[in-house]
Motif scaffolding. Structure first.
Motif, PDB file in Angstrom:
ATOM      1  N   SER A  25       0.840  -1.190   0.000  1.00  0.00           N
ATOM      2  CA  SER A  25       0.000   0.000   0.000  1.00  0.00           C
ATOM      3  C   SER A  25       0.878   1.244   0.000  1.00  0.00           C
ATOM      4  CB  SER A  25      -0.905   0.017   1.237  1.00  0.00           C
ATOM      5  OG  SER A  25      -1.510   1.285   1.387  1.00  0.00           O
ATOM      6  N   GLU A  26       0.524   2.221  -0.838  1.00  0.00           N
ATOM      7  CA  GLU A  26       1.252   3.491  -0.879  1.00  0.00           C
ATOM      8  C   GLU A  26       0.933   4.330   0.361  1.00  0.00           C
ATOM      9  OE1 GLU A  26       3.394   4.757  -3.267  1.00  0.00           O
ATOM     10  OE2 GLU A  26       3.360   2.889  -4.377  1.00  0.00           O
ATOM     11  N   LEU A  27      -0.096   3.958   1.115  1.00  0.00           N
ATOM     12  CA  LEU A  27      -0.555   4.751   2.254  1.00  0.00           C
ATOM     13  C   LEU A  27       0.042   4.320   3.584  1.00  0.00           C
ATOM     14  CD1 LEU A  27      -4.348   4.927   1.297  1.00  0.00           C
ATOM     15  CD2 LEU A  27      -2.545   6.608   0.808  1.00  0.00           C
ATOM     16  N   ALA A  41       8.367   7.539   5.566  1.00  0.00           N
ATOM     17  CA  ALA A  41       7.454   6.804   4.689  1.00  0.00           C
ATOM     18  C   ALA A  41       8.268   6.048   3.640  1.00  0.00           C
ATOM     19  CB  ALA A  41       6.470   7.755   4.029  1.00  0.00           C
ATOM     20  N   TRP A  42       7.916   4.805   3.417  1.00  0.00           N
ATOM     21  CA  TRP A  42       8.692   3.925   2.552  1.00  0.00           C
ATOM     22  C   TRP A  42       8.700   4.376   1.102  1.00  0.00           C
ATOM     23  CZ3 TRP A  42       7.353   0.605  -1.532  1.00  0.00           C
ATOM     24  CH2 TRP A  42       6.005   0.590  -1.873  1.00  0.00           C
ATOM     25  N   ASN A  43       7.758   5.211   0.709  1.00  0.00           N
ATOM     26  CA  ASN A  43       7.629   5.592  -0.692  1.00  0.00           C
ATOM     27  C   ASN A  43       7.911   7.084  -0.919  1.00  0.00           C
ATOM     28  OD1 ASN A  43       5.399   6.500   0.659  1.00  0.00           O
ATOM     29  ND2 ASN A  43       3.918   5.829  -0.859  1.00  0.00           N
ATOM     30  N   VAL A  85       1.318  -2.556   4.670  1.00  0.00           N
ATOM     31  CA  VAL A  85       0.036  -3.203   4.402  1.00  0.00           C
ATOM     32  C   VAL A  85      -0.001  -3.637   2.943  1.00  0.00           C
ATOM     33  CG1 VAL A  85      -2.471  -2.846   4.284  1.00  0.00           C
ATOM     34  CG2 VAL A  85      -1.157  -1.881   6.181  1.00  0.00           C
ATOM     35  N   SER A  86      -0.556  -4.819   2.714  1.00  0.00           N
ATOM     36  CA  SER A  86      -0.799  -5.308   1.363  1.00  0.00           C
ATOM     37  C   SER A  86      -2.202  -5.892   1.342  1.00  0.00           C
ATOM     38  CB  SER A  86       0.214  -6.380   0.977  1.00  0.00           C
ATOM     39  OG  SER A  86      -0.100  -6.914  -0.297  1.00  0.00           O
TER      40      SER A  86
END
Length: 145
Positions: free
Chosen positions: A15-17, A34-36, A94-95
């Motif tokens: 999840s991008e969120l 944030a990972w992204n 999250v996925s």
């Protein structure tokens, strides 16, 4: 030059969120980022370690992102080749609505990120756009004295 890769396990799409990680260099840990978010990774390295000239390039890879970190003009005592990643205490990944553990790796692709004066280097350059990635071509560079 360091490469941090964050991807989902198997065929999981992260999840991008949700999801963050912290970076540790020589036993000093950053806040969770944030990972992204390449800008947050850059800012955290510059703010936390006082590292000037941090460059972060974010590339999308299958099921995640790859971050290429390079440090120009760094002459400090901190060993930038020793970045470790932690997810404990950070926001869960999250996925498809379920908490998951991503695969995160760190690799050094150029020892120390510095070039040796007088040593010849050959650079290949390719461009990536919505049409895809072009064939790498040998760059025509002039020597810097």
């Amino acid at each position: 030059v360091q490469v941090i890769t964050v991807i989902g396990q198997g065929f999981e799409i992260l999840s991008e969120l949700n999801g963050s990680f912290a970076m540790t260099i020589e036993e000093t840990q950053t806040s969770c980022v944030a990972w992204n978010n390449a800008a947050a990774i850059k800012a955290e390295l510059e703010n936390h370690f006082g590292v000037g000239g941090v460059h972060v390039v974010q590339r999308q890879v299958d099921y995640g992102y790859e971050y290429v970190l390079s440090f120009s003009g760094w002459s400090g005592a901190v060993d930038l080749d020793a970045i470790e990643i932690q997810t404990d205490g950070c926001e869960s990944f999250v996925s498809e609505g379920s908490v998951t553990t991503p695969l995160i790796s760190v690799a050094t692709i150029t020892d120390g990120g510095y070039l040796t004066p007088g040593q010849p280097y050959y650079i290949r350059v390719s461009a990536t756009s919505s049409a895809g990635t072009g064939t790498a071509q040998l760059a025509d560079l002039q020597p810097v004295v």
